[in-house]
Enzyme design. Structure first.
Site, short mmCIF file in Angstrom:
data_model
loop_
_atom_site.label_atom_id
_atom_site.label_comp_id
_atom_site.label_asym_id
_atom_site.label_seq_id
_atom_site.Cartn_x
_atom_site.Cartn_y
_atom_site.Cartn_z
N ARG A 199 5.56 15.54 -8.47
CA ARG A 199 5.44 14.10 -8.22
C ARG A 199 5.97 13.29 -9.41
O ARG A 199 6.71 12.33 -9.25
CB ARG A 199 3.98 13.74 -7.93
CG ARG A 199 3.77 12.26 -7.56
CD ARG A 199 2.33 12.04 -7.11
NE ARG A 199 2.00 10.64 -6.90
CZ ARG A 199 2.22 9.96 -5.78
NH1 ARG A 199 2.79 10.56 -4.76
NH2 ARG A 199 1.84 8.70 -5.66
N GLU A 250 8.06 4.71 4.09
CA GLU A 250 7.08 5.79 3.91
C GLU A 250 7.00 6.59 5.20
O GLU A 250 6.54 6.07 6.22
CB GLU A 250 5.71 5.18 3.58
CG GLU A 250 4.65 6.16 3.22
CD GLU A 250 4.67 6.57 1.75
OE1 GLU A 250 4.63 7.79 1.50
OE2 GLU A 250 4.73 5.69 0.88
N TYR A 291 0.17 -2.82 -7.63
CA TYR A 291 0.90 -1.55 -7.52
C TYR A 291 2.03 -1.41 -8.55
O TYR A 291 2.29 -0.33 -9.03
CB TYR A 291 1.46 -1.38 -6.11
CG TYR A 291 0.42 -0.93 -5.11
CD1 TYR A 291 0.22 0.42 -4.85
CD2 TYR A 291 -0.38 -1.85 -4.44
CE1 TYR A 291 -0.74 0.84 -3.95
CE2 TYR A 291 -1.34 -1.44 -3.53
CZ TYR A 291 -1.52 -0.09 -3.29
OH TYR A 291 -2.47 0.32 -2.40
#
Length: 315
Positions: A60, A175, A161
């Site tokens: 990630r 997404e 965010y």
């Protein structure tokens, strides 16, 4: 009354913000070799691999989440030896595609992500007052129908965010799931590809002067993040209930099963209103102490949109 908006001249298509989300990685690499599919007349479309080291390791991130460090403090940090890799990379991306918040920033960025949750092909918006992106989502939804294309609005007074795409004037997250980390599924990749295609088609039509009448879209607005039940040591003691698993975007009512303890006890949802959970059991969010996100259904309206004749492209 038309919404004022400038011609779209530069578009970024980001893949690999998270190095183990392979649909965006594969598409961006493909488009870097052969970009004919994403080119549109009069627009510079730049496919870009945002976190190459994480992509190389199929993880990630290396030091921290690249999709959370586009805040003023991180972007302004002095570059010293021990600066986290992703913070340094964020500054490089901001230099190429920004500066964030400036007139020189890219007009639009599509940031391509995968989720292990059953979210389908979702578009993520950051601004409830951005007529351009609302009109774009309306166009994409119509183009994909009857295939659903949920829209998630992450605008929130306290949940910040600081996403990679927020460098652009119009940030759009794509997404798509469910897809395991480090895996590429053809159906998921195809959904992602179609969303980008229709988004770029919208840009071209807008630049050519097409008129978009006022519109309304349904979106799921983020309310709060919900953690797993834990013991006093912070260890998870219950998992997502089978009846909630894979039910992203479906209504969750008071008393519905939410979690299941390892002893077999059902923990129900307690709430005075119906909510719509998403990012249910997302693998990457265990470290963020997040079992799912609660959302509410709202409507977003956009004004009439048309580029002034003086700015329209003739091609």
């Amino acid at each position: 009354m038309s919404s004022p908006c400038a011609r779209v001249r530069r578009v970024g298509v980001f893949g690999g913000t998270h190095g183990n989300e392979l649909s965006g990685v594969l598409l961006v690499r493909h488009w870097q070799q052969d970009g004919a599919e994403i080119q549109r007349a009069g627009v510079e479309v730049k496919p870009f691999l945002t976190n190459p080291r994480a992509v190389e390791r199929c993880t990630r991130y290396i030091d921290c989440d690249l999709n959370r460090v586009f805040d003023p403090e991180s972007l302004g940090r002095p570059v010293v030896e021990d600066i986290p890799y992703e913070v340094r990379r964020a500054q490089e991306i901001n230099h190429i595609f920004g500066p964030k918040g400036s007139d020189d920033a890219y007009d639009l960025i599509f940031d391509l992500h995968n989720t292990t949750s059953n979210m389908g092909g979702t578009i993520i918006l950051e601004n409830s007052r951005d007529d351009f992106t609302i009109q774009m989502v309306h166009y994409i939804k119509k183009a994909l129908a009857p295939e659903p294309c949920p829209a998630l609005l992450i605008e929130h007074p306290s949940l910040k965010y600081s996403t990679t795409r927020s460098v652009a004037k119009h940030p759009v997250g794509v997404e798509v799931g469910p897809q395991p980390q480090g895996v590429a599924r053809a159906d998921v990749l195809d959904k992602m590809r179609k969303i980008v295609k229709h988004g770029l088609d919208f840009v071209q039509l807008f630049n050519e002067g097409k008129e978009f009448p006022p519109c309304t879209i349904e979106v799921f607005k983020i309310m709060e993040k919900v953690d797993y039940p834990r013991n006093k040591d912070g260890e998870i003691i219950a998992i997502i209930h089978p009846k909630l698993q894979d039910q992203d975007w479906q209504p969750l009512k008071n008393g519905d099963p939410l979690f299941l303890t390892l002893d077999g006890e059902v923990i129900p949802y307690q709430g005075n209103c119906t909510v719509y959970p998403t990012f249910i059991n997302e693998a990457a969010y265990y470290e963020k102490k997040q079992a799912f996100v609660k959302t509410e259904k709202i409507k977003l309206a956009a004004k009439h949109l048309r580029l002034p004749i003086s700015e329209q492209s003739t091609s």
